[in-house]
Write a protein that holds these residues in place. Structure first.
Motif, PDB file in Angstrom:
ATOM      1  N   TYR A 325       0.804  -1.219   0.000  1.00 53.48           N
ATOM      2  CA  TYR A 325       0.000   0.000   0.000  1.00 53.48           C
ATOM      3  C   TYR A 325       0.842   1.276   0.000  1.00 53.48           C
ATOM      4  CZ  TYR A 325       0.714  -0.080   5.118  1.00 53.48           C
ATOM      5  OH  TYR A 325       1.252  -0.122   6.381  1.00 53.48           O
ATOM      6  N   ALA A 326       2.131   1.185   0.405  1.00 60.13           N
ATOM      7  CA  ALA A 326       2.962   2.385   0.465  1.00 60.13           C
ATOM      8  C   ALA A 326       3.890   2.543  -0.728  1.00 60.13           C
ATOM      9  CB  ALA A 326       3.785   2.378   1.753  1.00 60.13           C
ATOM     10  N   VAL A 327       3.835   1.614  -1.686  1.00 60.00           N
ATOM     11  CA  VAL A 327       4.739   1.685  -2.843  1.00 60.00           C
ATOM     12  C   VAL A 327       4.402   2.891  -3.712  1.00 60.00           C
ATOM     13  CG1 VAL A 327       5.310   0.560  -5.028  1.00 60.00           C
ATOM     14  CG2 VAL A 327       5.308  -0.748  -2.921  1.00 60.00           C
ATOM     15  N   ALA A 328       5.426   3.631  -4.103  1.00 63.49           N
ATOM     16  CA  ALA A 328       5.232   4.833  -4.904  1.00 63.49           C
ATOM     17  C   ALA A 328       5.500   4.557  -6.376  1.00 63.49           C
ATOM     18  CB  ALA A 328       6.149   5.946  -4.411  1.00 63.49           C
ATOM     19  N   ASP A 329       4.771   5.287  -7.245  1.00 60.69           N
ATOM     20  CA  ASP A 329       5.030   5.206  -8.680  1.00 60.69           C
ATOM     21  C   ASP A 329       6.184   6.142  -9.027  1.00 60.69           C
ATOM     22  OD1 ASP A 329       4.049   7.779  -8.704  1.00 60.69           O
ATOM     23  OD2 ASP A 329       2.163   7.280  -9.707  1.00 60.69           O
ATOM     24  N   PRO A 330       6.620   6.192 -10.306  1.00 62.32           N
ATOM     25  CA  PRO A 330       7.759   7.052 -10.653  1.00 62.32           C
ATOM     26  C   PRO A 330       7.553   8.526 -10.299  1.00 62.32           C
ATOM     27  CG  PRO A 330       7.347   5.473 -12.406  1.00 62.32           C
ATOM     28  CD  PRO A 330       6.221   5.318 -11.427  1.00 62.32           C
ATOM     29  N   GLU A 333       3.699   8.972  -6.190  1.00 64.61           N
ATOM     30  CA  GLU A 333       2.365   8.782  -5.641  1.00 64.61           C
ATOM     31  C   GLU A 333       2.234   7.359  -5.086  1.00 64.61           C
ATOM     32  OE1 GLU A 333      -2.336   8.814  -7.092  1.00 64.61           O
ATOM     33  OE2 GLU A 333      -0.777   9.708  -8.353  1.00 64.61           O
ATOM     34  N   ALA A 334       1.801   7.254  -3.834  1.00 66.13           N
ATOM     35  CA  ALA A 334       1.672   5.951  -3.187  1.00 66.13           C
ATOM     36  C   ALA A 334       0.509   5.163  -3.783  1.00 66.13           C
ATOM     37  CB  ALA A 334       1.483   6.116  -1.686  1.00 66.13           C
ATOM     38  N   TYR A 335       0.634   3.844  -3.735  1.00 63.78           N
ATOM     39  CA  TYR A 335      -0.409   2.957  -4.260  1.00 63.78           C
ATOM     40  C   TYR A 335      -1.721   3.202  -3.534  1.00 63.78           C
ATOM     41  CZ  TYR A 335      -2.185  -1.398  -6.330  1.00 63.78           C
ATOM     42  OH  TYR A 335      -2.907  -2.323  -7.044  1.00 63.78           O
ATOM     43  N   GLY A 336      -1.709   3.132  -2.221  1.00 60.42           N
ATOM     44  CA  GLY A 336      -2.826   3.568  -1.406  1.00 60.42           C
ATOM     45  C   GLY A 336      -4.069   2.707  -1.458  1.00 60.42           C
ATOM     46  N   ASP A 337      -5.065   3.107  -0.654  1.00 61.50           N
ATOM     47  CA  ASP A 337      -6.294   2.332  -0.510  1.00 61.50           C
ATOM     48  C   ASP A 337      -7.116   2.280  -1.787  1.00 61.50           C
ATOM     49  OD1 ASP A 337      -5.592   1.852   2.061  1.00 61.50           O
ATOM     50  OD2 ASP A 337      -7.123   3.120   2.991  1.00 61.50           O
ATOM     51  N   SER A 338      -7.176   3.396  -2.527  1.00 64.76           N
ATOM     52  CA  SER A 338      -8.034   3.443  -3.716  1.00 64.76           C
ATOM     53  C   SER A 338      -7.561   2.469  -4.788  1.00 64.76           C
ATOM     54  CB  SER A 338      -8.077   4.868  -4.282  1.00 64.76           C
ATOM     55  OG  SER A 338      -8.656   5.760  -3.359  1.00 64.76           O
ATOM     56  N   ARG A 367       4.296   0.452  -9.876  1.00 62.57           N
ATOM     57  CA  ARG A 367       5.660   0.764  -9.456  1.00 62.57           C
ATOM     58  C   ARG A 367       6.508   1.232 -10.629  1.00 62.57           C
ATOM     59  NH1 ARG A 367       6.566  -3.853  -6.824  1.00 62.57           N
ATOM     60  NH2 ARG A 367       7.376  -4.829  -8.710  1.00 62.57           N
ATOM     61  N   GLY A 368       6.248   0.698 -11.822  1.00 62.80           N
ATOM     62  CA  GLY A 368       6.975   1.123 -13.004  1.00 62.80           C
ATOM     63  C   GLY A 368       8.332   0.490 -13.175  1.00 62.80           C
TER      64      GLY A 368
END
Length: 386
Positions: A325-330, A333-338, A367-368
């Motif tokens: 849930y905390a992984v960020a994209d390039p 932005e975190a993956y998050g609940d949505s 994650r990219g």
């Protein structure tokens, strides 16, 4: 003597490393099989590797996009027509819902008529049980699962796991860890009795061997307390003391702990850290929050409090570590609940055993990059109730 009984006896009396040859011989003699090949699913659940081509298969079969992979995913026999009146039958090899691999057999089509296909499926089931027993005495099947070399930390973590899936009338479980060949801190554990299912989802701090050692200490402390018959809060307290006694607060481990009453669906829970739980009920996904308590081993003699909630038949529970849930994209932005809720919705038609891998594939797209910076753990529980 009934040929199935003969086949079963041949597998049960075979030497641990000779199971593939034993199943080949008995199928050729009693079912006119032209060939029989045992494939084991790799740790990442991406390929099926033939056991006879160790240490590595030059041509592994993909789980997605092959007929053998179709049988593995659906957990049902798949019959593929061949030439000259032959068929190739792909049979799932599993033990109580834990998917191990596939047995692929080429034989005359008439052998699949009437009860033939059922007998072959039962032979594959017996083979699965014998493989699990044989792993105590040989590395053959563990080696076959590797398409790459495991790090030492990953070796320790995979040996600690109960399996990757489990099925009972009351529930279905599936779990997956990434990166499968270099995991170090995240883990899961479960154990069931006639009345209860206990489930643990852990997220250890640190990297490499140190993270694996921390998780091994905590999981074995929890198992020691559970096997002594202690209640959930007392299990947490004992494991907390064990971790603190060794690390003195310098390292600690986050864990979500559950005790499911199989008869009533009543659940007792202890939330000691960062793993999260989401519930799919009636088409709606929501995160179920608990009162946060201290991770195991952070301070000396922490008291833990149990909370309760109810599961209903048809509920799907998805547990994730912060590596999901905390992984960020390039763009950061975190993956998050949505995004996680969308992934749970998009996989709602898959069985529980297939959900973790599917969610982790979607996470990889967010994650990219193919290799994650942190462990990612997904556990899926489908509740049927009694």
């Amino acid at each position: 003597m009934n040929r199935f009984v003969t086949a079963e006896r041949a597998l049960r009396t075979a030497a641990p490393h000779e199971l593939p040859d034993a199943v080949r011989r008995v199928l050729a003699e009693h079912y006119a099989a032209r060939s029989a090949e045992l494939f084991m699913a790799d740790y990442g659940l991406t390929v099926l590797q033939p056991v006879s081509a160790l240490p590595h298969s030059p041509q592994p079969l993909p789980v997605h996009g092959s007929t053998a992979g179709r049988a593995f995913g659906a957990q049902e026999p798949f019959v593929e027509p061949e030439r000259d009146g032959l068929v190739r039958v792909h049979l799932p090899v599993s033990v109580r819902g834990d998917r191990l691999g596939v047995l692929s057999v080429t034989l005359p089509e008439e052998e699949t008529a009437r009860d033939g296909l059922t007998e072959l499926a039962e032979i594959a089931e017996v083979l699965g049980h014998e493989v699990v027993v044989a792993e105590r005495d040989t590395d053959l099947y563990v080696q076959a699962r590797r398409k790459d070399r495991l790090t030492l930390a990953a070796e320790m973590q995979w040996q600690l796991l109960p399996g990757c899936s489990c099925t009972r009338p009351e529930y279905e479980l599936g779990a997956q860890l990434e990166p499968a060949y270099a995991i170090f801190g995240d883990n899961f554990d479960w154990s069931s009795t006639g009345d209860h299912l206990m489930l643990y989802v852990t997220n250890g701090m640190g990297e490499g061997i140190e993270a694996a050692l921390l998780t091994n200490l905590a999981i074995n402390a929890l198992r020691n307390a559970r096997r002594a018959g202690l209640a959930l809060a007392d299990q947490a307290a004992l494991a907390d003391q064990a971790v603190y006694a060794h690390y003195r607060g310098d390292c600690y481990l986050s864990v979500l702990m559950f005790d499911f009453d199989l008869a009533t669906g009543r659940v007792r829970a202890v939330d000691a850290g960062s793993p999260q739980m989401l519930r799919l009920r009636g088409g709606t996904v929501e995160r179920i929050a608990f009162d946060a308590q201290l991770p195991l081993g952070m301070f000396e003699e922490t008291d833990y409090v149990v909370q309760e909630f109810q599961v209903e038949p048809g509920d799907r529970l998805v547990f994730v570590s912060d590596g999901v849930y905390a992984v960020a994209d390039p763009k950061g932005e975190a993956y998050g609940d949505s995004a996680l809720a969308r992934a749970i919705q998009s996989t709602r038609l898959l069985p529980a055993a297939g959900v973790p891998r599917a969610i982790l594939r979607e996470l990889s797209g967010h994650r990219g990059r193919p290799v994650p910076d942190d462990d990612a753990l997904v556990v899926c529980l489908d509740w049927h109730g009694r």
